[in-house]
Motif scaffolding. Sequence first.
Motif, short mmCIF file in Angstrom:
data_model
loop_
_atom_site.label_atom_id
_atom_site.label_comp_id
_atom_site.label_asym_id
_atom_site.label_seq_id
_atom_site.Cartn_x
_atom_site.Cartn_y
_atom_site.Cartn_z
N LEU A 213 -7.82 -36.76 -15.05
CA LEU A 213 -7.76 -38.03 -14.33
C LEU A 213 -7.65 -39.21 -15.31
CD1 LEU A 213 -10.44 -37.19 -11.66
CD2 LEU A 213 -8.06 -37.77 -11.15
N LYS A 214 -8.35 -39.13 -16.44
CA LYS A 214 -8.28 -40.20 -17.43
C LYS A 214 -6.88 -40.28 -18.04
CE LYS A 214 -11.25 -42.27 -19.40
NZ LYS A 214 -11.67 -43.70 -19.31
N ALA A 215 -6.24 -39.12 -18.20
CA ALA A 215 -4.88 -39.11 -18.73
C ALA A 215 -3.91 -39.76 -17.76
CB ALA A 215 -4.45 -37.67 -19.04
N ALA A 216 -4.12 -39.53 -16.47
CA ALA A 216 -3.23 -40.10 -15.45
C ALA A 216 -3.58 -41.55 -15.12
CB ALA A 216 -3.29 -39.25 -14.19
N HIS A 217 -4.86 -41.90 -15.30
CA HIS A 217 -5.33 -43.25 -14.96
C HIS A 217 -6.16 -43.77 -16.14
CE1 HIS A 217 -4.29 -42.36 -10.72
NE2 HIS A 217 -4.83 -41.17 -10.97
N PRO A 218 -5.52 -44.30 -17.17
CA PRO A 218 -6.24 -44.71 -18.38
C PRO A 218 -7.34 -45.75 -18.12
CG PRO A 218 -3.88 -44.63 -18.78
CD PRO A 218 -4.06 -44.47 -17.31
N ASP A 219 -7.20 -46.53 -17.07
CA ASP A 219 -8.20 -47.56 -16.79
C ASP A 219 -9.37 -47.04 -15.95
OD1 ASP A 219 -6.56 -47.17 -14.58
OD2 ASP A 219 -6.65 -49.26 -13.92
N LEU A 220 -9.38 -45.74 -15.65
CA LEU A 220 -10.44 -45.16 -14.82
C LEU A 220 -11.79 -45.23 -15.54
CD1 LEU A 220 -11.22 -43.52 -12.23
CD2 LEU A 220 -10.81 -41.45 -13.58
N GLN A 221 -12.79 -45.77 -14.85
CA GLN A 221 -14.15 -45.78 -15.34
C GLN A 221 -14.89 -44.57 -14.72
OE1 GLN A 221 -15.56 -48.37 -17.47
NE2 GLN A 221 -13.35 -48.64 -17.74
N VAL A 222 -15.78 -43.97 -15.49
CA VAL A 222 -16.46 -42.76 -15.04
C VAL A 222 -17.97 -42.95 -15.20
CG1 VAL A 222 -16.72 -40.27 -15.30
CG2 VAL A 222 -14.49 -41.35 -15.72
N ALA A 223 -18.70 -42.70 -14.14
CA ALA A 223 -20.16 -42.74 -14.16
C ALA A 223 -20.67 -41.35 -13.76
CB ALA A 223 -20.69 -43.80 -13.20
N VAL A 224 -21.75 -40.90 -14.39
CA VAL A 224 -22.32 -39.59 -14.10
C VAL A 224 -23.79 -39.77 -13.75
CG1 VAL A 224 -22.81 -37.27 -14.96
CG2 VAL A 224 -20.71 -38.44 -15.67
N ALA A 225 -24.17 -39.26 -12.57
CA ALA A 225 -25.55 -39.37 -12.10
C ALA A 225 -26.41 -38.30 -12.77
CB ALA A 225 -25.60 -39.21 -10.58
N LEU A 226 -27.61 -38.70 -13.19
CA LEU A 226 -28.54 -37.80 -13.87
C LEU A 226 -29.73 -37.52 -12.95
CD1 LEU A 226 -28.68 -39.61 -17.35
CD2 LEU A 226 -27.11 -37.79 -16.63
N ALA A 227 -29.72 -36.35 -12.32
CA ALA A 227 -30.89 -35.96 -11.52
C ALA A 227 -32.06 -35.75 -12.47
CB ALA A 227 -30.60 -34.68 -10.74
N GLY A 228 -33.24 -36.21 -12.05
CA GLY A 228 -34.40 -36.20 -12.94
C GLY A 228 -34.71 -34.84 -13.52
N THR A 229 -34.53 -33.79 -12.73
CA THR A 229 -34.90 -32.44 -13.16
C THR A 229 -34.01 -31.90 -14.27
OG1 THR A 229 -33.60 -31.59 -11.31
CG2 THR A 229 -35.97 -31.78 -10.98
N VAL A 230 -32.80 -32.45 -14.42
CA VAL A 230 -31.85 -31.92 -15.42
C VAL A 230 -31.27 -33.03 -16.29
CG1 VAL A 230 -31.19 -29.89 -14.06
CG2 VAL A 230 -30.00 -32.05 -13.67
N ALA A 231 -31.92 -34.19 -16.31
CA ALA A 231 -31.37 -35.36 -16.99
C ALA A 231 -31.10 -35.09 -18.47
CB ALA A 231 -32.30 -36.55 -16.83
N GLU A 232 -32.02 -34.44 -19.16
CA GLU A 232 -31.84 -34.20 -20.59
C GLU A 232 -30.67 -33.26 -20.85
OE1 GLU A 232 -35.34 -32.95 -22.61
OE2 GLU A 232 -36.53 -34.67 -21.96
N ASP A 233 -30.57 -32.22 -20.03
CA ASP A 233 -29.48 -31.25 -20.18
C ASP A 233 -28.12 -31.93 -19.98
OD1 ASP A 233 -27.89 -29.01 -20.31
OD2 ASP A 233 -28.61 -28.11 -18.47
N VAL A 234 -28.01 -32.71 -18.90
CA VAL A 234 -26.73 -33.37 -18.61
C VAL A 234 -26.40 -34.38 -19.70
CG1 VAL A 234 -25.48 -34.83 -16.98
CG2 VAL A 234 -27.00 -33.03 -16.13
N THR A 235 -27.37 -35.15 -20.14
CA THR A 235 -27.13 -36.14 -21.19
C THR A 235 -26.61 -35.48 -22.45
OG1 THR A 235 -28.87 -37.58 -20.31
CG2 THR A 235 -28.20 -37.96 -22.58
N ALA A 236 -27.18 -34.35 -22.82
CA ALA A 236 -26.72 -33.64 -24.02
C ALA A 236 -25.29 -33.15 -23.85
CB ALA A 236 -27.65 -32.46 -24.29
N ARG A 237 -24.95 -32.69 -22.68
CA ARG A 237 -23.58 -32.22 -22.44
C ARG A 237 -22.59 -33.38 -22.44
NH1 ARG A 237 -23.43 -26.93 -20.16
NH2 ARG A 237 -25.53 -26.08 -19.89
N LEU A 238 -22.98 -34.51 -21.88
CA LEU A 238 -22.08 -35.67 -21.82
C LEU A 238 -21.76 -36.21 -23.21
CD1 LEU A 238 -23.55 -37.67 -18.80
CD2 LEU A 238 -21.54 -36.18 -18.82
N ALA A 239 -22.67 -36.00 -24.15
CA ALA A 239 -22.45 -36.50 -25.51
C ALA A 239 -21.20 -35.90 -26.14
CB ALA A 239 -23.67 -36.21 -26.38
N ALA A 240 -20.79 -34.74 -25.66
CA ALA A 240 -19.61 -34.06 -26.21
C ALA A 240 -18.33 -34.43 -25.47
CB ALA A 240 -19.81 -32.55 -26.18
#
Length: 385
Positions: A213-240
């Motif tokens: 989607l970013k390739a097709a829409h370069p101006d696309l903004q992306v937000a990712v919700a962090l559920a409390g129970t898995v916030a650390e796991d998701v944050t670590a994955r998003l870093a990559a």
Amino acid sequence: MLVAAEASGDVLGAGLARALKSRLGDGVSFVGVGGPRMAEQGVASPFDIAELSIIGWLEGLRAYGLVKRRVADTVALAVAERPDAVVLIDSWGFTIRVAQAIRAALPGVPLIKYVGPQVWASRPGRAKTLAASVDHLLALHSFDAPWFERAGLPTTVVGSHALHIDMGSADGDRFRKQRGIAPDAPLLLVLPGSRPSEISRLTPVFEGAVARLKAAHPDLQVAVALAGTVAEDVTARLAAWPFRIHTVAEADKYDAMKACDVALAASGTVSTELALAGAPMVIAYRFGPVSYAIMKPFFTGKFATLFNVAADRMVAPELIQNDATPEKLAAAIGRLLTDRAAAADQIAAQTAALDQMGRTDRDPSEVAADAVLKVLSNHRSDAAR
């Protein structure tokens, strides 16, 4: 006694405890199993329920020994405390075992199930199993009740908390301003789930979809919700992830839902929340391959998303298992980003389906509390005869 084994059940248990305290004041005390929300209401859990957040047959088999021990711990607590009533919240695999064991150990205690298994989607025989194991069901949706009443289980429809979320204070403009997102910039909100297994299976697929989607829409903004129970796991994955991501804490989730142009979400209650916020969405889910192969023959329903079930049609696209690919997800989301008429039509259909799900004026926790007290009153009257 209140027993919940997942984050969603913890929320329901906390609401029920709060409503019971508003009626009984110092006349009620609680024991049981739950998470941080229930702990705030006085339910001190003997173990961390996060270890019971299990999805899939194979995963369930692997965790069987742990589940068996936690069932024994829960029943031991019931035997020690001898509650006047037991409410078992959601989490079918765990709570049905607890119900049956408590029934054997304390046959005189009324058992109430809060949220029944989705027998309209798979394994309808579970309605009879539940009817033989508990005394009353608190159901979330009007379409649930007939399945269990036919099996002889008295049922009260209390409504879904997801249908009663107040979006009035949610502010999409505030969310965009705080993160420097222009009012006219396209915004995708990604909600990858709240269970570790969901995160491990879905985030790589979601990353691939977002990259396309970013390739097709370069101006696309992306937000990712962090559920409390898995916030650390998701944050670590998003870093990559090789592009900028706006992370969204639990407290800002509804603002983000109001702000987004489209959402990509793991199947679950969040789909109802998104519909309430007026966000068009694409739903995705993946099970472990072995679990899916075992479970697939048992699925008899047409849809996984509740408002699709209520509408009896595919209002929001559902891409499950082998259909949940980066290519297909990107195509479905891209259509909603570029075809605003299609997005508007989906929003209208989602809203109409919410009404079909049975929105009511009363808080479900209040209805559930009244039902629990009625069951307890009837039980005491019967015992006194």
